[in-house]
Every structure is written in structure tokens, then in C-alpha cells.
Design a protein around this motif. Sequence first.
Motif, short mmCIF file in Angstrom:
data_model
loop_
_atom_site.label_atom_id
_atom_site.label_comp_id
_atom_site.label_asym_id
_atom_site.label_seq_id
_atom_site.Cartn_x
_atom_site.Cartn_y
_atom_site.Cartn_z
N GLN A 153 -1.67 1.64 4.60
CA GLN A 153 -0.25 1.98 4.56
C GLN A 153 0.44 1.51 5.84
O GLN A 153 -0.13 1.56 6.93
CB GLN A 153 -0.06 3.48 4.40
N LEU A 212 9.53 -2.70 -5.39
CA LEU A 212 8.38 -2.12 -4.69
C LEU A 212 7.73 -1.02 -5.52
O LEU A 212 6.51 -0.92 -5.58
CB LEU A 212 8.80 -1.57 -3.32
N SER A 255 5.83 -2.63 -8.45
CA SER A 255 4.61 -3.33 -8.03
C SER A 255 3.52 -2.38 -7.53
O SER A 255 2.40 -2.81 -7.27
CB SER A 255 4.94 -4.34 -6.93
N LYS A 270 3.61 -0.90 -4.66
CA LYS A 270 3.56 -1.00 -3.20
C LYS A 270 4.30 0.14 -2.51
O LYS A 270 4.04 0.45 -1.35
CB LYS A 270 4.15 -2.33 -2.71
N VAL A 318 4.89 1.79 2.67
CA VAL A 318 4.35 0.88 1.66
C VAL A 318 2.83 0.77 1.78
O VAL A 318 2.25 1.04 2.82
CB VAL A 318 4.97 -0.54 1.77
N GLU A 319 2.25 0.36 0.70
CA GLU A 319 0.82 0.04 0.64
C GLU A 319 0.73 -1.48 0.68
O GLU A 319 1.33 -2.17 -0.15
CB GLU A 319 0.21 0.58 -0.64
N ALA A 320 0.02 -2.02 1.67
CA ALA A 320 -0.13 -3.47 1.80
C ALA A 320 -1.57 -3.79 2.18
O ALA A 320 -2.25 -2.98 2.81
CB ALA A 320 0.82 -4.01 2.87
N GLU A 331 0.97 -9.14 4.63
CA GLU A 331 1.68 -8.68 3.44
C GLU A 331 2.78 -7.70 3.83
O GLU A 331 3.89 -7.75 3.29
CB GLU A 331 0.72 -8.04 2.44
N LEU A 353 6.88 -7.97 3.10
CA LEU A 353 7.69 -6.91 2.49
C LEU A 353 8.85 -6.54 3.42
O LEU A 353 9.98 -6.37 2.96
CB LEU A 353 6.83 -5.67 2.21
#
Length: 116
Positions: A2, A36, A39, A41, A84-86, A91, A95
Amino acid sequence: MQYLLLIYDNEKDWETLAKPEYETMMADYNALSADLAKSGKLVGGNRLQPVANATTVRIRNGKNQITDGPFAETREQLGGYYLVEANDLDEATKLALRIPSARIGSIEIRPVWAMQ
């Protein structure tokens, strides 16, 4: 992993945007948020109220200090965030570059330290 994408811009800049430009920025934010979420994310995010509504607390020498306003005088204020989760910093950076306020302010990317 995260990442917290902290959105900084000058609140006064938002006040001076022409209505069409403001509406475009908000539409871009809504589209980004929807994308987001779709997806997978997006973990969370919110717009913050103006710094005039902020309160800062500190403890110094065992005494509580409570003051109105933000913690520091700056030209840019924290206006909101996306959590966000990346897969990695690359990545997360991609974003962050999609956040509309990157055009008028800055986005700080901070990895979240998982508390386990």
C-alpha cells in the motif's frame, strides 16, 4: 504493497479557477476515483476540509498544546489523499501522476508501514 498518495496544492489556487476549469478538474478526480476503484487499486481516499478547519496537537514538556490551523506554514496544503494498492514504487508513481492536482500542486508518495 500500500502507498499513500498525499495531495498538496494551494487552497487559494482552487478559489481562482474559472468554473469550467474547476468542473474539469473535479470530473477528472471523479474519473480517476472510479477507475482506481474498478481496477481494485483503490483502498481509500478523501478530500479534506480547508486548513482553516484544522487543529494541531502537540505534547511538550508534559503539557498539551492545542492550536488552530495546520502544523506548519507552507504555500501548499494537504488537500486529500488516495490510499492505493500498487506492486511497487514505479506503479504508485504512475498512479500519482494521474491525480489532477499534480498539474497545480504536488503529490507525495509514501509507502505504508503495515502494522502486524
